[in-house]
Design a protein around this motif. Structure first.
Motif: not given
Length: 340
Positions: A111-121, A60-78
């Motif tokens: 579509m080109k987007i940038t995601l932020e994972a815990p390990g990076g962009l 399960v993945n939790l969507l979170v606001p990104p910390k890096n301004p280059k990212a469109d969305m953050g996600f945390i993998i469980m």
């Protein structure tokens, strides 16, 4: 009572559900810190992953606001036993949900987007048609070999030559020519028994150290690899399967595992930069992979992998947080949740 809304999805057969409503972002200055908090706190992780709401097969993945301004969305993998820095199949599920559910509107066919994972962009390119995502390409985290061709002793198997690598998480890589078991669904139980022993032995005898992720000091997964060959399309192809803790096989070709394998193959001069590699799963599903470039990470020779696959949305689910529920964080029974 509070509700949590999930979108059910899978990538090449591997479940990667996505929480889109009902959970506040966890505390932490970075996504990695937020991931560590969820693992230490356990409440959401166990609520979502444990029975009766989840199971050992589920991610399960939790969507979170990104910390890096280059990212469109953050996600945390469980995942069942870990909250990894990155996951290829989960990132493809997340990108598909974001686009098909109009969280990020589809404005064009590429579509080109940038995601932020815990390990990076993670750079994402999605091919879209009629408001549906047809395939997703991700530029994964830099991947590299840590130990090449090391001998370990495995109970019941004897001495084995293995390698360890990072592809977004930590892997021990094993050539199936040393095991000789066909990678097919009917052998899944035998494969997880073998690979879980290898993971444990490699962690104890070789250990693992990431130059930038101090907490990643263990081996998470074991990848069993068939010998690569040139297929009818004149592309390099190889079947593999990955054992995820506690004891389950990745249904997809495993994006982080395929990245680790690319780093291993590059180190062994089995593949060139930009050469296509078709990574096949135990189900016969595939990722198209290639090495974009070679780079250096903390003086370690690394590669930048690119993976292409497809995810499917299979439904929606609303989970209720009820204070009167007798199993607020669920439960695990060893008939379906193996001990390690």
């Amino acid at each position: 009572m509070r509700n949590i809304k999930l979108i059910s999805a899978n990538c090449c057969g591997e479940v990667g559900d996505v929480i889109i409503e009902g959970v506040e972002p966890p505390p932490g200055k970075t996504l990695l810190e937020q991931s560590y908090f969820l693992k230490k706190n356990k409440k959401l992780w166990e609520f979502i992953l444990n029975e009766p709401r989840g199971g050992v097969f589920k991610h399960v993945n939790l969507l979170v606001p990104p910390k890096n301004p280059k990212a469109d969305m953050g996600f945390i993998i469980m995942e069942p036993m870990d909250l990894p820095p990155m996951s290829g199949s989960n990132s493809i599920c997340v990108a598909t949900v974001l686009l098909e559910k109009n969280i990020i509107p589809i404005k064009n066919s590429n579509m080109k987007i940038t995601l932020e994972a815990p390990g990076g962009l993670i750079e994402v390119e999605a091919e879209c048609e009629n408001q549906k995502v047809k395939k997703v390409s991700i530029t994964n985290l830099p991947s590299f070999v840590v130990d090449l061709d090391k001998n370990i002793s495995v109970p019941g198997l004897g001495d084995l030559t293995v390698s360890t690598a990072y592809g977004g998480d930590s892997f021990v890589l094993v050539n199936n020519s040393d095991i000789n078991i066909e990678i097919k669904p009917e052998n899944a139980d035998k494969i997880v028994d073998i690979c879980s022993k290898i993971t444990k032995s490699a962690s104890e005898q070789l250990g693992f150290k990431h130059p930038q992720l101090d907490n990643l000091n263990y081996i998470s997964f074991c990848m069993l690899m068939d010998k690569p060959f040139i297929n009818s399309l004149d592309n390099l192809e190889g079947k593999n399967t990955v054992c995820i803790r506690p004891k389950k096989l990745d249904r997809s070709p495993c994006g982080t595992g395929s990245s680790a394998r690319l780093a291993y193959m590059y180190k062994k001069n089995q593949i060139k930069i930009q050469q296509l590699f078709e990574s096949k799963s135990i189900l016969g599903t595939s990722f198209e992979c290639y090495i974009k470039e070679e780079i250096a990470i903390s003086n370690i020779k690394a590669i930048v992998p690119v993976l292409t696959g497809q995810a499917w949305i299979t439904g929606e689910q609303t989970l209720y947080l009820d204070e009167n529920n007798p199993f607020p964080q669920g439960y695990r029974l060893t008939d379906t949740w193996p001990s390690i």
